[in-house]
Design a protein around this motif. Sequence first.
Motif, PDB file in Angstrom:
ATOM      1  N   GLU A 157       0.822  -1.219   0.000  1.00 19.60           N
ATOM      2  CA  GLU A 157       0.000   0.000   0.000  1.00 19.60           C
ATOM      3  C   GLU A 157       0.849   1.258   0.000  1.00 19.60           C
ATOM      4  O   GLU A 157       1.792   1.387   0.799  1.00 19.60           O
ATOM      5  CB  GLU A 157      -0.870   0.029   1.262  1.00 19.60           C
ATOM      6  CG  GLU A 157      -2.132  -0.783   1.189  1.00 19.60           C
ATOM      7  CD  GLU A 157      -3.228  -0.125   0.342  1.00 19.60           C
ATOM      8  OE1 GLU A 157      -3.466   1.084   0.493  1.00 19.60           O
ATOM      9  OE2 GLU A 157      -3.834  -0.825  -0.471  1.00 19.60           O
ATOM     10  N   ALA A 158       0.482   2.194  -0.859  1.00 18.72           N
ATOM     11  CA  ALA A 158       1.141   3.503  -0.860  1.00 18.72           C
ATOM     12  C   ALA A 158       0.286   4.478  -0.076  1.00 18.72           C
ATOM     13  O   ALA A 158      -0.926   4.319   0.007  1.00 18.72           O
ATOM     14  CB  ALA A 158       1.300   3.996  -2.287  1.00 18.72           C
ATOM     15  N   GLN A 214      -2.519  24.038   3.874  1.00 24.04           N
ATOM     16  CA  GLN A 214      -3.079  22.791   3.339  1.00 24.04           C
ATOM     17  C   GLN A 214      -4.304  22.360   4.150  1.00 24.04           C
ATOM     18  O   GLN A 214      -5.323  21.939   3.595  1.00 24.04           O
ATOM     19  CB  GLN A 214      -1.989  21.712   3.378  1.00 24.04           C
ATOM     20  CG  GLN A 214      -2.413  20.354   2.842  1.00 24.04           C
ATOM     21  CD  GLN A 214      -2.671  20.366   1.345  1.00 24.04           C
ATOM     22  OE1 GLN A 214      -2.110  21.171   0.639  1.00 24.04           O
ATOM     23  NE2 GLN A 214      -3.546  19.495   0.887  1.00 24.04           N
ATOM     24  N   SER A 228     -11.683   8.178   5.077  1.00 22.62           N
ATOM     25  CA  SER A 228     -11.275   6.988   5.838  1.00 22.62           C
ATOM     26  C   SER A 228     -11.825   5.713   5.210  1.00 22.62           C
ATOM     27  O   SER A 228     -11.106   4.728   5.032  1.00 22.62           O
ATOM     28  CB  SER A 228     -11.763   7.088   7.287  1.00 22.62           C
ATOM     29  OG  SER A 228     -11.220   8.217   7.900  1.00 22.62           O
ATOM     30  N   VAL A 281     -10.539   3.769   1.667  1.00 26.01           N
ATOM     31  CA  VAL A 281      -9.467   2.767   1.511  1.00 26.01           C
ATOM     32  C   VAL A 281     -10.031   1.357   1.300  1.00 26.01           C
ATOM     33  O   VAL A 281      -9.311   0.457   0.883  1.00 26.01           O
ATOM     34  CB  VAL A 281      -8.501   2.731   2.710  1.00 26.01           C
ATOM     35  CG1 VAL A 281      -7.726   4.012   2.827  1.00 26.01           C
ATOM     36  CG2 VAL A 281      -9.227   2.401   3.988  1.00 26.01           C
ATOM     37  N   ILE A 301     -10.506   1.966  -2.743  1.00 23.49           N
ATOM     38  CA  ILE A 301      -9.430   2.496  -3.601  1.00 23.49           C
ATOM     39  C   ILE A 301      -8.101   2.441  -2.840  1.00 23.49           C
ATOM     40  O   ILE A 301      -8.095   2.433  -1.616  1.00 23.49           O
ATOM     41  CB  ILE A 301      -9.703   3.951  -4.055  1.00 23.49           C
ATOM     42  CG1 ILE A 301      -9.886   4.877  -2.833  1.00 23.49           C
ATOM     43  CG2 ILE A 301     -10.887   4.025  -4.981  1.00 23.49           C
ATOM     44  CD1 ILE A 301      -9.948   6.343  -3.173  1.00 23.49           C
ATOM     45  N   PRO A 302      -6.961   2.438  -3.563  1.00 23.69           N
ATOM     46  CA  PRO A 302      -5.672   2.447  -2.868  1.00 23.69           C
ATOM     47  C   PRO A 302      -5.505   3.716  -2.020  1.00 23.69           C
ATOM     48  O   PRO A 302      -6.033   4.782  -2.374  1.00 23.69           O
ATOM     49  CB  PRO A 302      -4.653   2.435  -4.018  1.00 23.69           C
ATOM     50  CG  PRO A 302      -5.393   1.929  -5.199  1.00 23.69           C
ATOM     51  CD  PRO A 302      -6.814   2.354  -5.018  1.00 23.69           C
ATOM     52  N   SER A 303      -4.747   3.580  -0.918  1.00 21.30           N
ATOM     53  CA  SER A 303      -4.622   4.684   0.054  1.00 21.30           C
ATOM     54  C   SER A 303      -4.114   5.978  -0.569  1.00 21.30           C
ATOM     55  O   SER A 303      -4.493   7.067  -0.146  1.00 21.30           O
ATOM     56  CB  SER A 303      -3.667   4.279   1.171  1.00 21.30           C
ATOM     57  OG  SER A 303      -4.039   3.050   1.710  1.00 21.30           O
ATOM     58  N   GLN A 304      -3.229   5.861  -1.570  1.00 22.77           N
ATOM     59  CA  GLN A 304      -2.630   7.085  -2.096  1.00 22.77           C
ATOM     60  C   GLN A 304      -3.624   7.988  -2.820  1.00 22.77           C
ATOM     61  O   GLN A 304      -3.326   9.139  -3.097  1.00 22.77           O
ATOM     62  CB  GLN A 304      -1.425   6.804  -3.006  1.00 22.77           C
ATOM     63  CG  GLN A 304      -1.728   6.293  -4.372  1.00 22.77           C
ATOM     64  CD  GLN A 304      -1.546   4.779  -4.453  1.00 22.77           C
ATOM     65  OE1 GLN A 304      -1.834   4.070  -3.502  1.00 22.77           O
ATOM     66  NE2 GLN A 304      -1.070   4.284  -5.574  1.00 22.77           N
ATOM     67  N   TYR A 340     -10.329  17.005  -3.677  1.00 24.31           N
ATOM     68  CA  TYR A 340     -10.335  17.849  -4.875  1.00 24.31           C
ATOM     69  C   TYR A 340     -11.518  17.529  -5.784  1.00 24.31           C
ATOM     70  O   TYR A 340     -12.083  18.424  -6.411  1.00 24.31           O
ATOM     71  CB  TYR A 340      -8.998  17.712  -5.620  1.00 24.31           C
ATOM     72  CG  TYR A 340      -7.856  18.242  -4.810  1.00 24.31           C
ATOM     73  CD1 TYR A 340      -7.597  19.610  -4.757  1.00 24.31           C
ATOM     74  CD2 TYR A 340      -7.074  17.398  -4.046  1.00 24.31           C
ATOM     75  CE1 TYR A 340      -6.578  20.118  -3.986  1.00 24.31           C
ATOM     76  CE2 TYR A 340      -6.047  17.894  -3.259  1.00 24.31           C
ATOM     77  CZ  TYR A 340      -5.799  19.254  -3.237  1.00 24.31           C
ATOM     78  OH  TYR A 340      -4.798  19.750  -2.458  1.00 24.31           O
TER      79      TYR A 340
END
Lengths: 385, 294
Positions: free
Chosen positions: A202-203, B225, B257, B260, B263-266, B273
């Motif tokens: 995981e990234a 940010q 939260s 994940v 979808i992938p965490s990144q 956005y």
Amino acid sequence: MSFKRRDVLKAAAAGALAAGLPLPLRAQGAGNLRFGLAMPLTGSQSAYGKDQVTGAQWAVEDINAKGGVQGRKLEMIVLDTQADPQVGINAVNRLISVEKVPVFITAWSAVVKAVAPIANREKVLELSVGASSPDVATLGDYVYTTFPLADVDVTAVARYAYQKLGKKTAAVLYINNDTGVDAAKVYREAFEKAGGKVTVYEAYDPKATDYSGMLLKLRASNAEMVHIHGLITDIPQVIAQMRQLGLKQRVSTYSAGYNPIIVKQLGAAAEGLIVTSLAPGANDRPQVKAYIERWRSKEGRVPNGLPYTQYLYDAPVMVAQMYDWLLKQKLAVNGENMRKALLGVKRFELPMTGVTEVDATHRVKKPVYLLTVEKGNFVPLATVS
Amino acid sequence: MFDPAVLAQILWTGLATSSYMVLFTIAFSLVLKVMKLWNFAQAGMMAIAFYAMYAAVNRFAWPTAAAVVFGLAVTLAATLAFEIWGLRTLRARRSSSLLFFIFTLVCSEFAAYVLTLVFGTEPVTLFPEILSPVRVIGQIAVSDWDLLGVGVTLALGIALALYLRFSRDGQFVLAVSDNAELAELYGIDAKRVYLVAFSIATVFVCAGMYLYGSRTAVIPTAPLQLMLFAVIATLLGGMGSVLGGALAAVGLSLLQSYSVLFIPSQWQGLILYVFLFVTILFFPGGVRRGFKAA
């Protein structure tokens, strides 16, 4: 009231110093042998960058105190990159176009990659000292590393986890940037090649502050070992949140984790953490012991990222040996000949990290020192050749 | 991954993590509601609040309570100075809303630069250690930090609601937010109400930065940010609705939260956005109003 030009320059320099702006560090004199150093002096990575520059400065001082290179002084010009590719490009453009250096040293994978096309185009030698992305070896004819790439220490730590610690499954958590992406791939390949299985891969976003979702995936997977490949700003947070979610797996990371800040921020949760070092420690080499003492006496502390600063101390020594070769061969001082000097010397005897051999693959091989946190201190775990 | 314990853990951690975001959003949307000001200077105030507390804890070795009071006092002084010598001047000149916006942004950047000169750019946490004790309730890990975050946010949120609903000053704040000129005709001092609104926002900002800084490393430019999240939540919740903004902040945090699971965490950061894009295009008055209009 009139001002002399010299007064104005003095005032400007004083103003720059007061504002903390970096200035080129020059040993004044004609015929100096010059090189550039582009490192993060400001920004989130400056804690590392400034200490690395200090290491390089001491090396230049030591070389010049011993008479320089064939009687000529070594001159280092330092510029700030903020570890940011765009700022790095500006700094390197200035080093090449204005300062006319034939060789420059830089670090941080993103910066090393961003400035590589300039080095290749202008035929100026770029020495990457600390960037670990495996891509660094393939950036072009004029880009060489003096630092073993991630495939060396990450491969060593992955094999150690499987072969010595007996971990059959692992999770790889990595920051989604140049530092993390390539190295994570290396860990996965090395661990699976050794016979293990990576169950979570995981990234996380570089701006993330909450890692619980990713860590719950880890909890569901029951991986026996966790490898985290991030930056000093996020590694402690990931481990802290891991422990708070009750995850007790042993954690490994790479050389960025060899930093007292991690132990300070995590306290007891840092126990058992495995980190790598690509440089010998105080017990392995007397010069390193003296170097650490120098830090303690001059700065009152151990440097952030000690192994990196050892490599940065050695980098000007390499440059001096290359200049020595160049002068003996009576070749002109330019980037092309500096590259010839690098390959001509090939085997460098370096005070802080030992012998370094540069080969045609643009890589160097060094032993990997594994350390672990025990009772709040980093202690040697194993040395992997 | 779809185990009830996992889902409950994500819910709890998401709620706890949303605490400081809710506090920042309430501060931002309250100022917007009362003063009709997109106050990007809030990022500067957030940075000032954090570094004042940081200095008190790490440089003066003060106890935590004293550090919080110090942080509150310094930030309040900076905020009131910003209102009295900055915004009042612009109002007196009948400056355009664009100039107000630019001024707040400039103040924010100015604060970040000054703090960079004083404290440097190394990431620092409020306390040397970032780990807080954890207990397992049912199958859910609950840390002291989680409890503090949720508790402080609920307490401040309820206190604000009671203040606005039942106190005389709170009624004045609502009156000025509805129509400042009309309120002044009824004898309400709008200038004083603005100071009150900023003071309340300061309390929320300080509380939020205490929570954030005790868990995450901060650099002087980091609050900008965080502000982006508050802006998106305010837009989603409906400009002028403090409660709507707060609920949107909770919703966005939970969505990030739970994302994940799919979808992938990144990609978590991208969700913000996407929401900003969709909201500005399709729900410029907030999701609730958008659906009502439809």
